[in-house]
Motif scaffolding. Structure first.
Motif, PDB file in Angstrom:
ATOM      1  N   ILE A 177      -4.034  -7.804  -2.493  1.00 49.53           N
ATOM      2  CA  ILE A 177      -3.210  -7.184  -3.535  1.00 49.53           C
ATOM      3  C   ILE A 177      -1.768  -7.037  -3.040  1.00 49.53           C
ATOM      4  N   ALA A 178      -1.621  -6.644  -1.761  1.00 44.06           N
ATOM      5  CA  ALA A 178      -0.290  -6.491  -1.179  1.00 44.06           C
ATOM      6  C   ALA A 178       0.484  -7.803  -1.234  1.00 44.06           C
ATOM      7  N   SER A 179      -0.199  -8.898  -0.963  1.00 45.52           N
ATOM      8  CA  SER A 179       0.435 -10.212  -1.001  1.00 45.52           C
ATOM      9  C   SER A 179       0.858 -10.573  -2.424  1.00 45.52           C
ATOM     10  N   GLU A 180      -0.015 -10.279  -3.400  1.00 43.97           N
ATOM     11  CA  GLU A 180       0.275 -10.597  -4.799  1.00 43.97           C
ATOM     12  C   GLU A 180       1.468  -9.795  -5.322  1.00 43.97           C
ATOM     13  N   LEU A 181       1.561  -8.553  -4.906  1.00 45.37           N
ATOM     14  CA  LEU A 181       2.600  -7.665  -5.438  1.00 45.37           C
ATOM     15  C   LEU A 181       3.806  -7.535  -4.521  1.00 45.37           C
ATOM     16  N   ASN A 182       3.754  -8.233  -3.387  1.00 50.48           N
ATOM     17  CA  ASN A 182       4.854  -8.170  -2.425  1.00 50.48           C
ATOM     18  C   ASN A 182       5.100  -6.736  -1.955  1.00 50.48           C
ATOM     19  N   LEU A 183       3.998  -6.071  -1.598  1.00 47.64           N
ATOM     20  CA  LEU A 183       4.038  -4.700  -1.112  1.00 47.64           C
ATOM     21  C   LEU A 183       3.393  -4.642   0.257  1.00 47.64           C
ATOM     22  N   SER A 184       3.584  -3.532   0.957  1.00 46.18           N
ATOM     23  CA  SER A 184       2.881  -3.354   2.221  1.00 46.18           C
ATOM     24  C   SER A 184       1.443  -2.926   1.916  1.00 46.18           C
ATOM     25  N   GLU A 185       0.556  -3.203   2.857  1.00 49.86           N
ATOM     26  CA  GLU A 185      -0.847  -2.850   2.648  1.00 49.86           C
ATOM     27  C   GLU A 185      -1.040  -1.346   2.534  1.00 49.86           C
ATOM     28  N   ILE A 186      -0.255  -0.582   3.288  1.00 46.70           N
ATOM     29  CA  ILE A 186      -0.381   0.877   3.228  1.00 46.70           C
ATOM     30  C   ILE A 186       0.061   1.407   1.865  1.00 46.70           C
ATOM     31  N   THR A 187       1.078   0.764   1.273  1.00 49.56           N
ATOM     32  CA  THR A 187       1.534   1.175  -0.059  1.00 49.56           C
ATOM     33  C   THR A 187       0.449   0.907  -1.095  1.00 49.56           C
ATOM     34  N   VAL A 188      -0.195  -0.237  -0.972  1.00 55.62           N
ATOM     35  CA  VAL A 188      -1.291  -0.570  -1.886  1.00 55.62           C
ATOM     36  C   VAL A 188      -2.428   0.433  -1.737  1.00 55.62           C
ATOM     37  N   LYS A 189      -2.695   0.794  -0.481  1.00 55.00           N
ATOM     38  CA  LYS A 189      -3.770   1.753  -0.228  1.00 55.00           C
ATOM     39  C   LYS A 189      -3.472   3.094  -0.907  1.00 55.00           C
ATOM     40  N   ILE A 190      -2.205   3.515  -0.865  1.00 56.76           N
ATOM     41  CA  ILE A 190      -1.816   4.779  -1.507  1.00 56.76           C
ATOM     42  C   ILE A 190      -1.982   4.684  -3.026  1.00 56.76           C
TER      43      ILE A 190
END
Length: 232
Positions: A177-190
């Motif tokens: 998901i982080a790759s798809e949205l260009n976000l960090s993995e920790i941000t996705v986790k939050i």
């Protein structure tokens, strides 16, 4: 017009939520007999001699059903059943008739009637039919309330949380998901944690079930439920 009203006592939510049986029959003696029967088992009853008086009567969100004579003075109970369907009044119907036939019964049942009783009917048969109808309506109301709660929860999600939810229910991992949205993995986790909390989901499987329930009821959810990916 003869209108028998079993008025709900003032005060007390439990009283207001009592199941209601509506009786629509142009025969006053039948209205009185059915009112007495239903009240004898503790049901709230409202009776009417015409479809117009029934339609104008205020109805609340409580389990209810309609006992409807198939032949009313100057109108057809079957035609009125169709009118109710068009008006989205989804109250279960128990038909009663002194002139029923197989074709009439089949038509009524196909249109959603719960039961079709020929006069004279046994009191217990009527009680059983009405009990079944009230149970069905209670289940319908509970389902609608559940969907409404899900929609309210979904409304609390931010646009980003909705995007994350869309990917989560497809089975994607946080790093994907982080790759798809260009976000960090920790941000996705939050964001994912916020989605689970706001949607009241105990697990991903539970979240998937909630998402499917929302998709199945588009009229109660956002017009473009989980459509955020199309806007990226």
């Amino acid at each position: 017009m003869s209108l028998v009203s079993d008025q709900t006592p003032a005060g007390g939510a439990a009283q207001e939520r009592r199941p209601i049986v509506y009786v629509l029959d142009d025969d006053e003696s039948m209205r009185l007999a059915l009112s007495s029967l239903f009240r004898s088992i503790g049901l709230h009853v409202e009776t009417f001699e015409s479809s117009q008086t029934f339609l104008s009567f205020p109805k609340g969100e409580t389990p209810s059903c309609l006992v409807l004579d198939v032949r009313l003075r100057g109108e057809s109970g079957l035609a009125f059943q169709e009118e109710l369907a068009r008006s989205c009044l989804r109250m279960p119907i128990v038909f009663i008739t002194g002139h029923g036939d197989i074709a009439m019964t089949v038509k009524a049942m196909k249109a959603g009637a719960v039961d079709f009783l020929a006069k004279p009917f046994r009191d217990q048969d009527m009680i059983d039919a009405v009990s079944n109808a009230l149970t069905r309506d209670a289940e319908r109301l509970a389902a609608e309330q559940s969907i409404a709660s899900l929609c309210a929860a979904y409304d609390l999600l931010t646009p980003r949380e909705r995007e994350v939810m869309e990917f989560v229910v497809t089975g994607m991992l946080n790093k994907q998901i982080a790759s798809e949205l260009n976000l960090s993995e920790i941000t996705v986790k939050i964001h994912r944690g916020q989605v689970m909390r706001k949607m009241g989901a105990r697990s991903v499987a539970d979240l998937v079930r909630k998402a499917e329930a929302l998709r199945a009821k588009p009229q109660l959810s956002k017009p473009h439920f989980m459509d955020a990916s199309k806007q990226r």
